[in-house]
Write a protein that holds these residues in place. Structure first.
Motif, PDB file in Angstrom:
ATOM      1  N   ALA A   1       0.826  -1.202   0.000  1.00 16.04           N
ATOM      2  CA  ALA A   1       0.000   0.000   0.000  1.00 16.04           C
ATOM      3  C   ALA A   1       0.865   1.260   0.000  1.00 16.04           C
ATOM      4  CB  ALA A   1      -0.932  -0.011   1.213  1.00 16.04           C
ATOM      5  N   ARG A   2       1.987   1.218   0.697  1.00 15.53           N
ATOM      6  CA  ARG A   2       2.880   2.383   0.694  1.00 15.53           C
ATOM      7  C   ARG A   2       3.461   2.614  -0.694  1.00 15.53           C
ATOM      8  NH1 ARG A   2       6.057   1.074   6.412  1.00 15.53           N
ATOM      9  NH2 ARG A   2       4.361   1.785   7.789  1.00 15.53           N
ATOM     10  N   ALA A   3       3.828   1.526  -1.363  1.00 12.84           N
ATOM     11  CA  ALA A   3       4.338   1.683  -2.726  1.00 12.84           C
ATOM     12  C   ALA A   3       3.261   2.225  -3.655  1.00 12.84           C
ATOM     13  CB  ALA A   3       4.858   0.336  -3.229  1.00 12.84           C
ATOM     14  N   ALA A   4       2.019   1.790  -3.476  1.00 16.17           N
ATOM     15  CA  ALA A   4       0.920   2.303  -4.294  1.00 16.17           C
ATOM     16  C   ALA A   4       0.700   3.797  -4.041  1.00 16.17           C
ATOM     17  CB  ALA A   4      -0.356   1.520  -4.010  1.00 16.17           C
ATOM     18  N   PHE A   5       0.864   4.212  -2.784  1.00 18.91           N
ATOM     19  CA  PHE A   5       0.735   5.643  -2.483  1.00 18.91           C
ATOM     20  C   PHE A   5       1.842   6.446  -3.148  1.00 18.91           C
ATOM     21  CE2 PHE A   5       2.105   9.038   0.574  1.00 18.91           C
ATOM     22  CZ  PHE A   5       1.141   9.964   0.191  1.00 18.91           C
ATOM     23  N   ARG A   6       3.065   5.939  -3.098  1.00 16.80           N
ATOM     24  CA  ARG A   6       4.166   6.648  -3.772  1.00 16.80           C
ATOM     25  C   ARG A   6       3.937   6.727  -5.272  1.00 16.80           C
ATOM     26  NH1 ARG A   6       7.292   3.327  -0.277  1.00 16.80           N
ATOM     27  NH2 ARG A   6       7.906   2.019  -2.056  1.00 16.80           N
ATOM     28  N   LEU A   7       3.382   5.665  -5.836  1.00 18.91           N
ATOM     29  CA  LEU A   7       3.081   5.679  -7.264  1.00 18.91           C
ATOM     30  C   LEU A   7       2.020   6.718  -7.596  1.00 18.91           C
ATOM     31  CD1 LEU A   7       3.370   4.466 -10.089  1.00 18.91           C
ATOM     32  CD2 LEU A   7       1.679   2.728  -9.429  1.00 18.91           C
ATOM     33  N   ALA A   8       0.968   6.782  -6.778  1.00 21.21           N
ATOM     34  CA  ALA A   8      -0.088   7.767  -7.026  1.00 21.21           C
ATOM     35  C   ALA A   8       0.425   9.187  -6.859  1.00 21.21           C
ATOM     36  CB  ALA A   8      -1.266   7.509  -6.075  1.00 21.21           C
ATOM     37  N   ARG A   9       1.305   9.394  -5.887  1.00 23.07           N
ATOM     38  CA  ARG A   9       1.861  10.738  -5.692  1.00 23.07           C
ATOM     39  C   ARG A   9       2.794  11.131  -6.834  1.00 23.07           C
ATOM     40  NH1 ARG A   9       4.804  11.589  -0.089  1.00 23.07           N
ATOM     41  NH2 ARG A   9       6.123   9.986  -1.068  1.00 23.07           N
TER      42      ARG A   9
ATOM     43  N   LEU B   1      -6.252  20.267 -13.099  1.00 23.02           N
ATOM     44  CA  LEU B   1      -7.028  21.447 -12.721  1.00 23.02           C
ATOM     45  C   LEU B   1      -8.138  21.141 -11.733  1.00 23.02           C
ATOM     46  CD1 LEU B   1      -7.360  23.202 -16.214  1.00 23.02           C
ATOM     47  CD2 LEU B   1      -5.767  23.733 -14.358  1.00 23.02           C
ATOM     48  N   PHE B   2      -8.742  19.966 -11.823  1.00 27.17           N
ATOM     49  CA  PHE B   2      -9.905  19.661 -10.998  1.00 27.17           C
ATOM     50  C   PHE B   2      -9.608  18.617  -9.912  1.00 27.17           C
ATOM     51  CE2 PHE B   2     -11.380  21.119 -15.126  1.00 27.17           C
ATOM     52  CZ  PHE B   2     -12.225  22.150 -14.761  1.00 27.17           C
ATOM     53  N   GLY B   3      -8.336  18.345  -9.660  1.00 29.71           N
ATOM     54  CA  GLY B   3      -7.969  17.513  -8.524  1.00 29.71           C
ATOM     55  C   GLY B   3      -8.081  16.022  -8.727  1.00 29.71           C
ATOM     56  N   ARG B   4      -8.134  15.569  -9.968  1.00 31.29           N
ATOM     57  CA  ARG B   4      -8.271  14.130 -10.194  1.00 31.29           C
ATOM     58  C   ARG B   4      -7.088  13.365  -9.605  1.00 31.29           C
ATOM     59  NH1 ARG B   4      -6.026  11.212 -14.226  1.00 31.29           N
ATOM     60  NH2 ARG B   4      -5.434  13.158 -15.252  1.00 31.29           N
ATOM     61  N   LEU B   5      -5.877  13.813  -9.885  1.00 32.24           N
ATOM     62  CA  LEU B   5      -4.685  13.121  -9.393  1.00 32.24           C
ATOM     63  C   LEU B   5      -4.494  13.336  -7.896  1.00 32.24           C
ATOM     64  CD1 LEU B   5      -2.175  13.840 -12.289  1.00 32.24           C
ATOM     65  CD2 LEU B   5      -3.570  11.802 -11.912  1.00 32.24           C
ATOM     66  N   ARG B   6      -4.827  14.534  -7.407  1.00 36.59           N
ATOM     67  CA  ARG B   6      -4.686  14.801  -5.969  1.00 36.59           C
ATOM     68  C   ARG B   6      -5.607  13.906  -5.159  1.00 36.59           C
ATOM     69  NH1 ARG B   6      -4.699  20.068  -7.940  1.00 36.59           N
ATOM     70  NH2 ARG B   6      -6.868  20.363  -7.267  1.00 36.59           N
ATOM     71  N   GLN B   7      -6.841  13.759  -5.617  1.00 34.88           N
ATOM     72  CA  GLN B   7      -7.782  12.906  -4.886  1.00 34.88           C
ATOM     73  C   GLN B   7      -7.363  11.436  -4.951  1.00 34.88           C
ATOM     74  OE1 GLN B   7      -9.865  14.057  -2.926  1.00 34.88           O
ATOM     75  NE2 GLN B   7      -9.976  16.196  -3.584  1.00 34.88           N
ATOM     76  N   ALA B   8      -6.831  11.029  -6.096  1.00 37.01           N
ATOM     77  CA  ALA B   8      -6.351   9.651  -6.206  1.00 37.01           C
ATOM     78  C   ALA B   8      -5.184   9.416  -5.255  1.00 37.01           C
ATOM     79  CB  ALA B   8      -5.938   9.351  -7.646  1.00 37.01           C
ATOM     80  N   SER B   9      -4.306  10.414  -5.104  1.00 29.83           N
ATOM     81  CA  SER B   9      -3.197  10.276  -4.167  1.00 29.83           C
ATOM     82  C   SER B   9      -3.689  10.200  -2.728  1.00 29.83           C
ATOM     83  CB  SER B   9      -2.229  11.456  -4.339  1.00 29.83           C
ATOM     84  OG  SER B   9      -1.189  11.397  -3.403  1.00 29.83           O
ATOM     85  N   ARG B  10      -4.673  11.028  -2.394  1.00 27.87           N
ATOM     86  CA  ARG B  10      -5.224  10.981  -1.038  1.00 27.87           C
ATOM     87  C   ARG B  10      -5.933   9.658  -0.775  1.00 27.87           C
ATOM     88  NH1 ARG B  10      -7.714  17.161  -1.082  1.00 27.87           N
ATOM     89  NH2 ARG B  10      -5.685  18.240  -0.978  1.00 27.87           N
ATOM     90  N   ALA B  11      -6.591   9.135  -1.781  1.00 28.05           N
ATOM     91  CA  ALA B  11      -7.230   7.823  -1.620  1.00 28.05           C
ATOM     92  C   ALA B  11      -6.180   6.742  -1.370  1.00 28.05           C
ATOM     93  CB  ALA B  11      -8.054   7.479  -2.860  1.00 28.05           C
ATOM     94  N   ALA B  12      -5.054   6.821  -2.080  1.00 28.96           N
ATOM     95  CA  ALA B  12      -3.983   5.843  -1.866  1.00 28.96           C
ATOM     96  C   ALA B  12      -3.394   5.980  -0.467  1.00 28.96           C
ATOM     97  CB  ALA B  12      -2.896   6.031  -2.923  1.00 28.96           C
ATOM     98  N   ARG B  13      -3.277   7.218   0.015  1.00 29.02           N
ATOM     99  CA  ARG B  13      -2.774   7.419   1.384  1.00 29.02           C
ATOM    100  C   ARG B  13      -3.729   6.821   2.399  1.00 29.02           C
ATOM    101  NH1 ARG B  13       0.735   7.371   5.363  1.00 29.02           N
ATOM    102  NH2 ARG B  13       0.371   8.948   6.959  1.00 29.02           N
TER     103      ARG B  13
END
Length: 457
Positions: free
Chosen positions: A77-85, A128-140
């Motif tokens: 899960a930590r590796a998945a979070f780093r990937l999303a970030r 612009l609309f936070g798609r990647l940011r929200q995916a990173s927070r979900a991974a965290r």
């Protein structure tokens, strides 16, 4: 996590009041609750006064295979979070081709040339609309949920080792009771045989004494088999091959920690399964936000820069390009909308799972408190019954030897005493296991400092 503070009461006293509705719903700040889970404390078992028990729990927490597997899931899960970030960072790439051969002039005259065109390409999603940011927070949140799952396994393993050890000591005591009873019945069989041989009594008493001796004799191999199996089960929890388990204090000398007058329900916030359920809900909600953002236009920047080298050129030529692209869904057959609906349904499922976990936590605490109280009352009553039956057996034995009663009276007293002794051993084990269940239900036991830390003024 739990949003209300409800007294769970002590093991002696009125039944705890049911939790309020607000105690089983996510707290107001659940969307941003990303704190670490409470670690599992192993020193709580010192309160039982048996260093062997504490050592076994420590060994299990260090070597259990299930805990190691859960820890590996945390690393995943930590590796998945780093990937999303990493998806939010600019992407850089380089190319250094090398060519050798001939070039052809515009007049068709070949000439020797060696050329290379190194280049660097860059791309960046403005999100612009936070798609990647929200995916990173979900991974965290998923990472934190995996930590909660790991601690849930650790808590279950610690409780399982304690329960297994208590069961092992109860089996040891059952075996000791069986052997003591067998010795007493061997003496009764000897007396019955001597009386039958002298003609003082009939062979009926001899056969009755022999039958009771054999009935007790078969209890010993059954108890020894149960001891071996319990040792093997404990070895598995310890992450070791089947082997003998060291013993400490006998069952009747294990002293569980006292339960305070009131255990605040806020202690349940330490439960790792509640933490896992909350973080799963956070992850599901962030995934929903990411799915909704995917339905909006996406702006990406791209660019390349390089230099061209050739023997046919007097000076190198610099080349660069930069551009932007806007991608917006026009018609996708409802795919993005369906993905958003799926994320919504999963978020709702996570919310219901949290509520069910919270309700289950209150139930487990109530069951454990009731188990401590009722099994303790049962043990007291059985202790009195054992004392009375032991006195009755002594009287029946004296009357039988003096010739005032038949052997059947002594036989009945022996049967009743054996049954009461085995029931007393089981009641004591049940009481101790109820304390273990309460330890697990409270998320890792309790202490005065823990209670003072969560009790509100």
């Amino acid at each position: 996590m739990l949003a209300a503070s409800t007294s769970l009461a002590a093991c002696i006293g009125p039944r705890p009041a049911p939790p309020a509705a607000s105690a089983v719903v996510p707290p107001p700040g659940w969307r941003t609750a990303l704190g670490p889970a409470t670690p599992i404390r192993a020193d709580w078992w010192n309160a039982f006064g048996d260093p062997v028990l504490t050592d076994l729990v420590d060994r299990a927490l260090a070597n259990n295979v299930d805990i190691a597997t859960a820890a590996a899931r945390v690393e995943e899960a930590r590796a998945a979070f780093r990937l999303a970030r990493a998806q939010q960072s600019p992407q850089l790439g380089g190319q250094v081709p090398s060519t050798s051969g001939q070039t052809v002039s515009p007049l068709g005259t070949p000439s020797d040339a060696i050329g290379a065109a190194p280049a660097v390409a860059a791309s960046y999603d403005l999100d612009l609309f936070g798609r990647l940011r929200q995916a990173s927070r979900a991974a965290r949140a998923q990472e934190l949920a995996s930590e909660g799952a790991r601690d849930t396994v650790r808590l279950a393993v610690a409780s399982g080792v304690a329960t297994g050890y208590i069961t092992l000591r109860s089996l040891d005591q059952r075996l000791a009771v069986a052997r003591q009873t067998l010795a007493a019945r061997a003496e009764g069989l000897r007396i019955a045989r001597r009386r039958a041989e002298t003609g003082y009594t009939s062979n009926l008493e001899l056969h009755q004494a022999e039958a009771e001796y054999r009935a007790t004799e078969q209890l010993i191999p059954a108890a020894e088999l149960a001891v071996t199996r319990q040792e093997n089960a404990l070895s598995l929890l310890l992450g070791a091959a089947p082997a003998a388990i060291p013993r400490g204090l006998p069952l009747d000398r294990l002293a569980p920690p006292p339960i305070p007058d009131g255990l605040p329900s806020d202690l349940l916030r330490r439960r790792p399964d509640l933490f896992q359920a909350e973080q799963t809900l956070v992850a599901a909600d962030r995934t929903l936000d990411s799915a909704r953002a995917a339905m909006l236009p996406n702006l990406a920047l791209t660019g390349t820069a390089g230099v061209t080298l050739s023997t046919a050129l007097a000076n190198p030529i610099g080349v660069f390009t930069i551009g932007a692209s806007i991608l917006s869904p026009i018609f996708d057959g409802g795919r993005l909308r369906a993905q958003s609906d799926v994320a919504t349904a999963r978020r709702d499922q996570a919310a219901y799972t949290y509520r069910r976990t919270a309700l289950g936590a209150f139930r487990e605490v109530d069951d454990a408190l009731a188990g401590v109280r009722r099994s303790g009352e049962q043990a007291v009553a059985l202790g009195g019954q054992v004392d009375a039956l032991a006195a009755a057996l002594n009287n029946a034995r004296n009357r039988y030897r003096a010739g005032y009663s038949s052997y059947i009276e002594q036989l009945d007293a022996q049967r009743g005493l054996l049954t009461a002794q085995l029931s007393l051993v089981q009641a004591r084990a049940d009481r101790l296991n109820a304390y273990v269940s309460l330890y697990q239900a409270m998320g890792g036991g309790w202490s005065r400092d823990d209670i003072d830390a969560v009790r509100r003024p």
